[in-house]
Design an enzyme around this catalytic site. Structure first.
Site, PDB file in Angstrom:
ATOM      1  N   HIS A  16      -7.853  -5.848 -36.365  1.00 57.27           N
ATOM      2  CA  HIS A  16      -9.041  -5.242 -36.971  1.00 57.27           C
ATOM      3  C   HIS A  16     -10.245  -5.439 -36.047  1.00 57.27           C
ATOM      4  CE1 HIS A  16      -7.386  -5.122 -41.307  1.00 57.27           C
ATOM      5  NE2 HIS A  16      -6.406  -5.465 -40.509  1.00 57.27           N
ATOM      6  N   HIS A 353       6.266  -3.379 -32.301  1.00 63.21           N
ATOM      7  CA  HIS A 353       6.325  -3.412 -33.758  1.00 63.21           C
ATOM      8  C   HIS A 353       5.543  -2.227 -34.344  1.00 63.21           C
ATOM      9  CE1 HIS A 353       2.293  -4.751 -33.107  1.00 63.21           C
ATOM     10  NE2 HIS A 353       2.081  -5.118 -34.349  1.00 63.21           N
ATOM     11  N   ASP A 377       1.725  -0.674 -42.305  1.00 61.42           N
ATOM     12  CA  ASP A 377       1.668   0.707 -41.797  1.00 61.42           C
ATOM     13  C   ASP A 377       2.629   0.943 -40.635  1.00 61.42           C
ATOM     14  OD1 ASP A 377       0.095  -1.074 -40.262  1.00 61.42           O
ATOM     15  OD2 ASP A 377      -0.950   0.605 -39.329  1.00 61.42           O
ATOM     16  N   GLN A 378       3.198  -0.120 -40.086  1.00 63.18           N
ATOM     17  CA  GLN A 378       4.078   0.040 -38.917  1.00 63.18           C
ATOM     18  C   GLN A 378       5.253   0.969 -39.202  1.00 63.18           C
ATOM     19  OE1 GLN A 378       5.062  -4.106 -38.210  1.00 63.18           O
ATOM     20  NE2 GLN A 378       2.884  -4.628 -38.277  1.00 63.18           N
TER      21      GLN A 378
HETATM   22  N1  UDP Z   1      -2.606  -7.806 -28.022  1.00 61.27           N
HETATM   23  C1  UDP Z   1      -2.906  -8.264 -26.752  1.00 61.27           C
HETATM   24  N2  UDP Z   1      -2.038  -9.117 -26.172  1.00 61.27           N
HETATM   25  C2  UDP Z   1      -0.880  -9.531 -26.742  1.00 61.27           C
HETATM   26  C3  UDP Z   1      -0.571  -9.030 -28.048  1.00 61.27           C
HETATM   27  C4  UDP Z   1      -1.457  -8.171 -28.645  1.00 61.27           C
HETATM   28  O1  UDP Z   1      -3.923  -7.903 -26.156  1.00 61.27           O
HETATM   29  O2  UDP Z   1      -0.175 -10.318 -26.127  1.00 61.27           O
HETATM   30  C5  UDP Z   1      -3.564  -6.891 -28.683  1.00 61.27           C
HETATM   31  C6  UDP Z   1      -3.087  -5.469 -28.619  1.00 61.27           C
HETATM   32  O3  UDP Z   1      -3.540  -4.859 -27.425  1.00 61.27           O
HETATM   33  C7  UDP Z   1      -3.706  -4.862 -29.870  1.00 61.27           C
HETATM   34  C8  UDP Z   1      -3.800  -6.038 -30.852  1.00 61.27           C
HETATM   35  O4  UDP Z   1      -3.672  -7.217 -30.062  1.00 61.27           O
HETATM   36  O5  UDP Z   1      -4.998  -4.364 -29.593  1.00 61.27           O
HETATM   37  C9  UDP Z   1      -2.703  -6.036 -31.890  1.00 61.27           C
HETATM   38  O6  UDP Z   1      -2.975  -5.055 -32.841  1.00 61.27           O
HETATM   39  P1  UDP Z   1      -1.821  -4.184 -33.495  1.00 61.27           P
HETATM   40  O7  UDP Z   1      -2.488  -3.244 -34.442  1.00 61.27           O
HETATM   41  O8  UDP Z   1      -0.975  -3.542 -32.478  1.00 61.27           O
HETATM   42  O9  UDP Z   1      -0.893  -5.218 -34.244  1.00 61.27           O
HETATM   43  P2  UDP Z   1      -1.125  -6.425 -35.284  1.00 61.27           P
HETATM   44  O10 UDP Z   1      -1.325  -7.630 -34.466  1.00 61.27           O
HETATM   45  O11 UDP Z   1      -2.336  -6.089 -36.121  1.00 61.27           O
HETATM   46  O12 UDP Z   1       0.139  -6.455 -36.053  1.00 61.27           O
END
Ligand code: UDP
Length: 466
Positions: A16, A353, A377-378
């Protein structure tokens, strides 16, 4: 026209914070002033926080100043309530201080689930905008769920919803809406969010997507007009207007970047990048299957295995039967700058994911995906990736009774996506097309750029009337 002054608050989760911070930077680049309200934990983690002109911060403690850890005995409902109380207090005091300084805010913006932020804005008669950080398609599904399609969505295995140009099956529905959902806190918060929107006349609904990506979904709900302004990705990896904007700037871990050197040493399009975002946790058995698939496929791989769920993840990794082989054939990191990784020429595919940020980042980098959704939402995002934009294949999670995706299935998907001919070639071509369209959208005069300007004009009109 006097300067726009935004107060923006995001739910304290990486998925977020990242798009919200990017939104803040976009606003600031138009000459607006933005105060970004966030919890202490994320504020401390923000790199370069003082370098964006026009961007400042307001912080509050939500009781987890060192982040959430599995071992903390984390009580989500208690946290939601503290977040609401402390977050509302922070917004109120920031609004009052700005008024007293003679520089009142012209708009309050907030991300999904922080419905109370809209209520605070109303107390002060300030215009409010919701930044929807998931696809428009997911907004539509939730909207229909809370407006007359609840039973159909929860129980039908084949579903056609008004305005959406493709049918959905139960595996494409956000998992919080299914009877199998175990995260019971999510649905009441979402319901409250939709009730809040229903209360407003013409709510302002900004969406982290772009017109070309979801043309029908953006128009599927007559009642609301959605404003697509995405993708919200650091400029250096998108429109390149600001080459210094290379990261979201709020990383959970400090990034040591020896993986960049490692990627640079690999041939073009040869590397498989694996990440499940910041929340999903794979079972030990699932990790074992994934590890086997990566080794058997023979491609070099970069795999992010976080440690923020305590030592459990580390122990899982150490306990894998092929642990040593993994470290030899691939590279394992606990965090990376994902946007930087995805833009590296060595990348061949992203096993993801399908969090919405990961999905838009992959799409905007032209990297095809193996979609491996876990929850929320995935599930819908994976459907869009595979069937609508055709930039990836989705693993079959129904083959195994325990819901484990076996090594052979993952290996097959990798072979398809990494293939240079046939389907692999098609997927890469489509990914390249979407990469161009994403960049076009945010360029000056592009659809998202125009929408952002119209939004700013509307806020200006509203505040001049006040
Ligand atoms: N991210 C990152 N490095 C990592 C893992 C995730 O920079 O090693 C960032 C990724 O670029 C994205 C966010 O963390 O902007 C993860 O958001 P996403 O909506 O994909 O997944 P969530 O973590 O909310 O399930």
């Amino acid at each position: 026209m006097s300067q726009h002054r935004f107060l923006l608050i995001a739910y304290p989760l990486q998925g977020h914070i990242n798009p919200a911070l990017q939104f803040a930077k976009r606003l600031a680049s138009t000459g607006a002033h933005v105060t970004f309200a966030t919890n202490l934990y994320f504020h401390r983690r923000m790199l370069n926080k003082s370098t964006t002109p026009g961007l400042s911060f307001a912080t509050f403690s939500d009781g987890y100043d060192d982040g959430y850890k599995a071992s903390d005995d984390f009580d989500i409902l208690a946290h939601i309530s503290v977040l609401k109380r402390r977050g509302s207090e922070c917004l109120r005091s920031t609004i009052i201080a700005a008024q007293n300084d003679g520089q009142p805010f012209t708009c309050v913006a907030y991300t999904i689930l922080l419905t109370w932020a809209a209520q605070v804005a109303r107390e002060f008669h300030l215009p409010v905008a919701l930044l929807w950080i998931q696809p428009a398609t997911v907004f539509d599904i939730y909207y229909h769920y809370f407006h007359q399609y609840k039973d159909d969505i929860a129980h039908e295995s084949h579903l056609e919803l008004p305005g959406l140009p493709f049918p959905l099956t139960s595996r494409d529905i956000p998992s919080f809406l299914l009877s199998s959902n175990i995260y019971t806190f999510a649905l009441p918060s979402l319901e409250e969010q939709f009730q809040e929107l229903d209360q407003e006349t013409n709510p302002v609904l900004l969406v982290n997507t772009f017109e070309e990506l979801e043309p029908e979904a953006l128009k599927a709900v007559d009642k609301y007009s959605m404003i697509p302004i995405g993708p919200l990705i650091p400029s250096a990896f998108l429109d390149e207007k600001d080459p210094s904007d290379t990261s979201f700037g709020a990383d959970i871990f400090d990034v040591s970047n020896d993986y960049v050197e490692w990627l640079d040493s690999k041939p073009k399009l040869s590397v498989v990048y694996v990440s499940f975002g910041t929340l999903a946790v794979l079972s030990r058995r699932q990790m074992e299957e994934l590890a086997r698939a990566l080794i058997d496929s023979g491609y070099p791989f970069l795999w992010v295995i976080r440690e923020n769920n305590g030592k459990e993840e580390k122990e899982k990794l150490q306990g894998l039967s092929c642990g040593e082989e993994l470290e030899v054939k691939g590279k394992i990191v606990k965090w990376c700058s994902q946007v930087e990784v995805l833009s590296n020429g060595s990348l061949g595919c992203f096993v993801s994911h399908c969090g919405w940020n990961s999905t838009t980042e992959s799409l905007a980098s032209g990297v095809p995906m193996v979609a491996f959704p876990q929850l929320s939402d995935q599930m819908t995002n994976a459907k869009l990736v595979e069937d609508v934009w055709k930039i990836g294949v989705r693993v079959d999670d129904k083959a195994n009774e325990e819901g484990i995706v076996e090594a052979e299935e993952i290996r097959k998907c990798l072979e398809v996506v990494m293939g240079t001919e046939g389907k692999g070639h098609e997927l890469r071509k489509n990914a390249e097309k979407w990469k161009c369209l994403a960049r076009e959208a945010v360029k000056e005069g592009g659809s998202s750029d125009r929408n952002m300007r119209t939004f700013l004009d509307d806020v200006a009109k509203y505040s001049s009337l006040m």
